[in-house]
Enzyme design. Sequence first.
Site, PDB file in Angstrom:
ATOM      1  N   GLY A  16      -3.658   7.810  10.470  1.00 35.67           N
ATOM      2  CA  GLY A  16      -4.767   8.757  10.503  1.00 35.67           C
ATOM      3  C   GLY A  16      -4.443  10.163  10.053  1.00 35.67           C
ATOM      4  CG  ASN A  18      -5.334  11.086   3.889  1.00 36.78           C
ATOM      5  OD1 ASN A  18      -5.446  12.053   3.136  1.00 36.78           O
ATOM      6  ND2 ASN A  18      -4.416  10.145   3.711  1.00 36.78           N
ATOM      7  NE  ARG A  69     -11.637 -10.300   2.825  1.00 35.18           N
ATOM      8  CZ  ARG A  69     -10.650  -9.511   3.221  1.00 35.18           C
ATOM      9  NH1 ARG A  69     -10.902  -8.378   3.826  1.00 35.18           N
ATOM     10  NH2 ARG A  69      -9.394  -9.848   3.019  1.00 35.18           N
ATOM     11  CG  MET A  94      -4.707   0.137   5.457  1.00 33.34           C
ATOM     12  SD  MET A  94      -4.696   0.938   3.821  1.00 33.34           S
ATOM     13  CE  MET A  94      -3.331   0.065   3.052  1.00 33.34           C
ATOM     14  NE  ARG A  95      -9.993  -6.510   7.417  1.00 31.50           N
ATOM     15  CZ  ARG A  95      -9.419  -7.709   7.380  1.00 31.50           C
ATOM     16  NH1 ARG A  95      -8.106  -7.822   7.488  1.00 31.50           N
ATOM     17  NH2 ARG A  95     -10.142  -8.800   7.219  1.00 31.50           N
ATOM     18  CB  ILE A  96     -10.841  -6.092   0.784  1.00 34.68           C
ATOM     19  CG1 ILE A  96      -9.458  -5.809   0.195  1.00 34.68           C
ATOM     20  CG2 ILE A  96     -11.856  -6.359  -0.306  1.00 34.68           C
ATOM     21  CD1 ILE A  96      -8.842  -6.980  -0.533  1.00 34.68           C
ATOM     22  CG  LEU A  97     -14.911  -2.030   3.287  1.00 31.14           C
ATOM     23  CD1 LEU A  97     -15.190  -0.542   3.117  1.00 31.14           C
ATOM     24  CD2 LEU A  97     -15.420  -2.520   4.639  1.00 31.14           C
ATOM     25  CG  HIS A 113      -5.648   3.576  -4.376  1.00 32.34           C
ATOM     26  ND1 HIS A 113      -5.438   2.503  -3.531  1.00 32.34           N
ATOM     27  CD2 HIS A 113      -4.876   3.357  -5.463  1.00 32.34           C
ATOM     28  CE1 HIS A 113      -4.590   1.673  -4.102  1.00 32.34           C
ATOM     29  NE2 HIS A 113      -4.235   2.163  -5.273  1.00 32.34           N
ATOM     30  CG  LEU A 148      -8.933  -3.574  -4.217  1.00 33.31           C
ATOM     31  CD1 LEU A 148      -9.305  -3.158  -2.798  1.00 33.31           C
ATOM     32  CD2 LEU A 148      -7.816  -4.598  -4.227  1.00 33.31           C
TER      33      LEU A 148
HETATM   34  C1  GAR Z   1      -2.553   7.097   2.623  1.00 35.95           C
HETATM   35  O1  GAR Z   1      -1.431   7.331   1.824  1.00 35.95           O
HETATM   36  C2  GAR Z   1      -3.700   6.572   1.794  1.00 35.95           C
HETATM   37  O2  GAR Z   1      -3.736   7.102   0.494  1.00 35.95           O
HETATM   38  C3  GAR Z   1      -3.367   5.097   1.756  1.00 35.95           C
HETATM   39  O3  GAR Z   1      -2.877   4.782   3.027  1.00 35.95           O
HETATM   40  C4  GAR Z   1      -2.296   5.950   3.603  1.00 35.95           C
HETATM   41  C5  GAR Z   1      -2.959   6.182   4.938  1.00 35.95           C
HETATM   42  O4  GAR Z   1      -2.307   7.184   5.654  1.00 35.95           O
HETATM   43  N1  GAR Z   1      -4.518   4.332   1.438  1.00 35.95           N
HETATM   44  C6  GAR Z   1      -4.479   3.165   0.804  1.00 35.95           C
HETATM   45  O5  GAR Z   1      -3.451   2.649   0.444  1.00 35.95           O
HETATM   46  C7  GAR Z   1      -5.843   2.531   0.571  1.00 35.95           C
HETATM   47  N2  GAR Z   1      -5.722   1.425  -0.316  1.00 35.95           N
HETATM   48  P1  GAR Z   1      -3.036   7.908   6.860  1.00 35.95           P
HETATM   49  O6  GAR Z   1      -3.491   6.809   7.818  1.00 35.95           O
HETATM   50  O7  GAR Z   1      -1.951   8.739   7.478  1.00 35.95           O
HETATM   51  O8  GAR Z   1      -4.165   8.702   6.319  1.00 35.95           O
END
Ligand code: GAR
Length: 218
Positions: A16, A18, A69, A94-97, A113, A148
């Site tokens: 979390g 971000n 899904r 991290m789930r494909i929607l 991403h 995706l």
């Molecule tokens: C981040 O680096 C984000 O860009 C990536 O997961 C991490 C989450 O970190 N997202 C993906 O790979 C989406 N496909 P966080 O939980 O600390 O924000």
Amino acid sequence: MTTREPRLVLLISGRGSNMEAFIRAIEGETLQATIGAVISNEPDAAGLYIAEQAGIQTRVVPHREYSNREAFDAALATEVAAHDPDLVILAGFMRILTPVFVDRFAGKLLNIHPSLLPKYPGLHTHQRAIDAGDSEAGATVHYVTSQLDGGPPVMQVRLPIRSEDTAESLAARLLPLEHQLYPAAAALHLSGRLHLSNGLLELDGEPLPATGIDWRPL
Ligand code: GAR
């Protein structure tokens, strides 16, 4: 007339960081918005604790409790819609929607991403950039479609790959840039200056480059 502040709903699966960047951007008034809820598909996501500490409502919609899904996406969409968001932020979700979710929030659903899309959709982005011998890596904020990591990019940030980089060192240098990039892209969306038509993105009526705005750290 009073207009309410734009409301965000953030979806997370893990750490979390971000999501926390959004909390800090709102506190620091670089983003004018409120967070209606933080929702996780993982009951143990560390980010839920961070959100609770910040006084934000949290919810868990555990994907393992749904048989497929589409059923999970329908339940998730109902929970998100209950908070009446102006913008839905996938923050390490991290789930494909499926279209069941994506179509309901089309045009107000953003993802970050960790690659310079269209390069390296999917997982292991940092390692794939290193293995390919790329000179730079980066992150992309894009609108989500049911393809995706394939929706129209809003902004990208770039950083050089060093010869000694590992996936871990590259991810560690990229993450603070993600934390600046993502709230900036959300602010641009909320400004109403972006317009999505026929899958193409315009800023103030002018087409954006296919990889979005080339964003430089402040
Ligand atoms: C981040 O680096 C984000 O860009 C990536 O997961 C991490 C989450 O970190 N997202 C993906 O790979 C989406 N496909 P966080 O939980 O600390 O924000």
